[in-house]
Design a protein around this motif. Structure first.
Motif, mmCIF file in Angstrom:
data_model
loop_
_atom_site.group_PDB
_atom_site.id
_atom_site.type_symbol
_atom_site.label_atom_id
_atom_site.label_comp_id
_atom_site.label_asym_id
_atom_site.label_seq_id
_atom_site.Cartn_x
_atom_site.Cartn_y
_atom_site.Cartn_z
ATOM 1 N N TYR A 22 0.842 -1.178 -0.086
ATOM 2 C CA TYR A 22 -0.009 -0.078 -0.117
ATOM 3 C C TYR A 22 0.814 1.295 -0.041
ATOM 4 O O TYR A 22 2.022 1.392 0.611
ATOM 5 C CB TYR A 22 -0.813 0.055 1.298
ATOM 6 C CG TYR A 22 -1.916 -1.115 1.417
ATOM 7 C CD1 TYR A 22 -3.345 -1.195 0.811
ATOM 8 C CD2 TYR A 22 -1.506 -2.348 1.783
ATOM 9 C CE1 TYR A 22 -4.069 -1.895 0.867
ATOM 10 C CE2 TYR A 22 -2.402 -3.586 1.807
ATOM 11 C CZ TYR A 22 -3.615 -3.227 1.300
ATOM 12 O OH TYR A 22 -4.491 -4.239 1.350
ATOM 13 N N THR A 336 -8.261 3.127 -2.073
ATOM 14 C CA THR A 336 -9.616 3.580 -1.232
ATOM 15 C C THR A 336 -9.410 5.131 -1.286
ATOM 16 O O THR A 336 -8.232 5.785 -0.765
ATOM 17 C CB THR A 336 -9.373 2.942 0.069
ATOM 18 O OG1 THR A 336 -9.263 1.596 -0.097
ATOM 19 C CG2 THR A 336 -10.257 3.327 1.192
ATOM 20 N N TYR A 338 -10.478 8.016 1.152
ATOM 21 C CA TYR A 338 -10.858 8.652 2.273
ATOM 22 C C TYR A 338 -11.036 10.319 1.963
ATOM 23 O O TYR A 338 -10.360 10.763 1.325
ATOM 24 C CB TYR A 338 -9.838 8.527 3.146
ATOM 25 C CG TYR A 338 -9.664 7.062 3.676
ATOM 26 C CD1 TYR A 338 -10.306 6.376 4.594
ATOM 27 C CD2 TYR A 338 -8.538 6.238 3.420
ATOM 28 C CE1 TYR A 338 -10.043 4.954 5.094
ATOM 29 C CE2 TYR A 338 -8.392 5.039 3.570
ATOM 30 C CZ TYR A 338 -9.175 4.520 4.553
ATOM 31 O OH TYR A 338 -9.050 3.146 4.860
ATOM 32 N N ASN A 358 -14.392 2.627 -2.910
ATOM 33 C CA ASN A 358 -12.991 1.971 -3.630
ATOM 34 C C ASN A 358 -13.168 1.978 -4.934
ATOM 35 O O ASN A 358 -14.243 1.562 -5.613
ATOM 36 C CB ASN A 358 -13.030 0.505 -2.844
ATOM 37 C CG ASN A 358 -12.712 0.407 -1.238
ATOM 38 O OD1 ASN A 358 -12.105 1.557 -0.928
ATOM 39 N ND2 ASN A 358 -12.812 -0.907 -0.936
ATOM 40 N N GLN A 361 -14.816 -1.430 -6.883
ATOM 41 C CA GLN A 361 -16.039 -1.638 -6.447
ATOM 42 C C GLN A 361 -17.071 -0.421 -7.125
ATOM 43 O O GLN A 361 -18.093 -0.722 -7.773
ATOM 44 C CB GLN A 361 -16.202 -1.721 -4.994
ATOM 45 C CG GLN A 361 -17.249 -2.186 -4.633
ATOM 46 C CD GLN A 361 -17.676 -1.738 -2.955
ATOM 47 O OE1 GLN A 361 -16.903 -0.917 -2.601
ATOM 48 N NE2 GLN A 361 -18.217 -2.522 -2.067
HETATM 49 C C1 NAG Z 1 -12.119 -0.659 0.701
HETATM 50 O O1 NAG Z 1 -10.701 -0.591 0.934
HETATM 51 C C2 NAG Z 1 -10.300 -0.630 2.243
HETATM 52 C C3 NAG Z 1 -8.907 -0.571 2.491
HETATM 53 O O2 NAG Z 1 -8.132 -1.274 1.730
HETATM 54 C C4 NAG Z 1 -10.723 -2.012 2.789
HETATM 55 O O3 NAG Z 1 -10.688 -2.001 4.161
HETATM 56 C C5 NAG Z 1 -12.266 -2.208 2.738
HETATM 57 O O4 NAG Z 1 -12.865 -3.380 3.177
HETATM 58 C C6 NAG Z 1 -12.534 -2.098 1.122
HETATM 59 N N1 NAG Z 1 -14.139 -1.966 1.068
HETATM 60 C C7 NAG Z 1 -14.799 -2.908 0.168
HETATM 61 C C8 NAG Z 1 -16.092 -2.618 0.328
HETATM 62 O O5 NAG Z 1 -14.306 -3.421 -0.681
#
Ligand code: NAG
Ligand code: NAG
Length: 466
Positions: A22, A336, A338, A358, A361
């Protein structure tokens, strides 16, 4: 025995090739040490041009009290409380489980106009990052508002190079001191990070101090060497080529000749450049580079800023981005995003920083490639594109007031994502305008009438023949 050794080897190889890592990307902090919460002092220390007035009225309307938030205000740059809150959130969300941090410039507010105060501000942000992430590397790049990045601010390079020497090895410091750019190889995984001073590509052609041609020649040499050594490359800079999708006439832009040379290098080395990361726009968006056969060959991603304000009159919520990547190949697997909602958050604890989305997704992607992002961008042309609705909501980091986007606005986003060359951007806006207006309006009555008449005549004609 041999069989077991073989199994162990295979397992080792497969785990090695899919090691996940990461990194954070933080950009456009625009720290304003003079920020105060009392609105009486508005005129004294917070951006306020007539262009901002409309925005300020909107902002004032939202705030029930007569003061600005302790974490900041949509019309101002970042107070120290916001900078601290962001860096603390980075630490709490992912601890030391990161490989490095990209920090892509414009770290001081333009409201701080004393040159030495600007250097002190950068020094303080540097200290905050290095104390918080004492065992990680931070890769800083210069923004056009950072000391030393542009004409007339020559105090910069060596001084900043001095503060950043903890992260930059000697040969990186050498090129940094010369032109504000450097490269670092992550030896363990053959990933090369190239940090550019892309501000030089927006400066005057006859400005010898910043020497854009020398930097481009250097970039070409590094890319050639990387290709030979079978490395993969990240390009990191404050500004990417192309237009600001929210304000296409905004200056400064890359000069045409540097933009073409840069894009030519991207096309030539597209197979080793696995990521391009920029800031500057303050918005959340991306760009696609096409080859001469119109195939998507590379992408650029712009992270939204930490500062909520961009003059004139554009705002966003503060954002931070965590990339997930394959450590061995450098390929980006996801990120991700934030954010902190300035309207509702007051204390700035790490919990106030929430996951906005994300990438995979959000857009329903199986992988992040130039093609998959190209397919997302293609949907921007369609009426009722859910992808575009999502994109535009993220574009201002969920700042509701900026979310409305009419047909003309949609065209600007679509063309900015796809066309990095200015003249092509403008002709794209024109062509897309025609295409959208044709697809958006139902067929005209007289066209339908003419069609029915023609069919009728044809039928009558046919009858007469028998
Ligand atoms: C989105 O990414 C974060 C950090 O990697 C992770 O903790 C989280 O589960 C992810 N959420 C989904 C819905 O994939
Ligand atoms: C920088 O940090 C020093 C030491 O903590 C502090 O005294 C000073 O006020 C800070 N300056 C700015 C501009 O943040």
């Amino acid at each position: 025995m041999l069989f077991f050794a073989f199994i162990i080897c295979v397992t080792a190889i497969t785990t090695a090739s899919s090691r996940i890592g990461y990194f954070w990307h933080i950009t456009d902090i625009q720290y304003d040490a003079n920020y105060v919460t009392a609105t009486d002092d508005y005129a004294k220390n917070c951006k306020q041009s007539s262009d901002d007035l409309e925005l300020m009225i909107a902002v004032e309307r939202r705030r029930p009290t007569n003061s600005r938030g302790t974490l900041g205000d949509y019309a101002c740059d970042s107070p120290w409380s916001l900078v601290k809150s962001a860096v603390r959130a980075m630490k709490e969300k992912h601890g030391d489980n990161i490989e490095f941090i990209l920090w892509s410039g414009d770290s001081v507010s333009l409201d701080v106009n004393d040159a030495s105060a600007r250097v002190v501000a950068i020094q303080n942000v540097t200290n905050l990052l290095s104390h918080t992430f004492s065992s990680q590397f931070v890769f800083p790049v210069l923004g056009h508002d950072d000391p030393g990045a542009l004409l007339g601010q020559r105090i910069g390079y060596t001084e900043l190079g001095y503060y950043w020497r903890q992260w930059l090895p000697t040969d990186a410091i050498q090129t940094f001191n010369k032109g504000g750019y450097y490269t670092i190889e992550q030896k363990s995984n053959k990933l090369r990070i190239i940090a550019l001073n892309s501000n030089a590509f927006t400066s005057y052609e006859n400005d010898e101090d910043v020497n854009p041609n020398e930097q481009l020649a250097w970039l070409e040499r590094i890319l050639l060497k990387s290709a030979k050594n079978k490395e993969t490359v990240y390009l990191v800079s404050h500004k990417c080529p192309g237009v600001n999708e929210r304000d296409p006439d905004e200056a400064p832009k890359f000069h045409d000749k540097y933009s073409s040379k840069y894009l030519q290098l991207i096309r030539r080395y597209a197979n080793i450049i696995v990521g391009q990361f920029c800031g500057d726009l303050h918005s959340d968006t991306f760009r696609i580079v096409y080859d001469h056969n119109k195939r998507p060959v590379s992408w650029m991603m712009m992270s939204p800023s930490l500062t909520p304000s961009k003059s004139p009159g554009i705002s966003n919520n503060p954002g931070l981005r965590l990339y997930k990547f394959n450590i061995n190949s450098g390929h980006i697997l996801d990120y991700t995003q934030y954010y902190i909602d300035l309207e509702t958050s007051t204390n700035g604890s790490p919990d106030d920083w929430r996951v906005e989305y994300n990438l995979t997704q959000y857009y329903g992607l199986h992988e992040i490639t130039p093609r998959s992002l190209h397919e997302v961008a293609e949907t921007f042309q369609l009426d009722n594109s859910i992808q575009f609705d999502r994109y535009i909501e993220a574009n201002s980091v969920r700042l509701h007031q900026s979310r409305e986007c009419n047909l003309e606005c949609r065209r600007m986003h679509y063309c900015a994502v796809r066309e990095l060359d200015y003249s092509r951007f403008h002709s794209c806006v024109e062509t897309a305008a025609e295409a959208l207006s044709v697809s958006a309006s139902p067929p005209h009555c007289h066209t339908l009438f003419a069609a029915v008449l023609l069919v009728a005549i044809a039928l009558v004609h046919q009858r007469q023949q028998y």
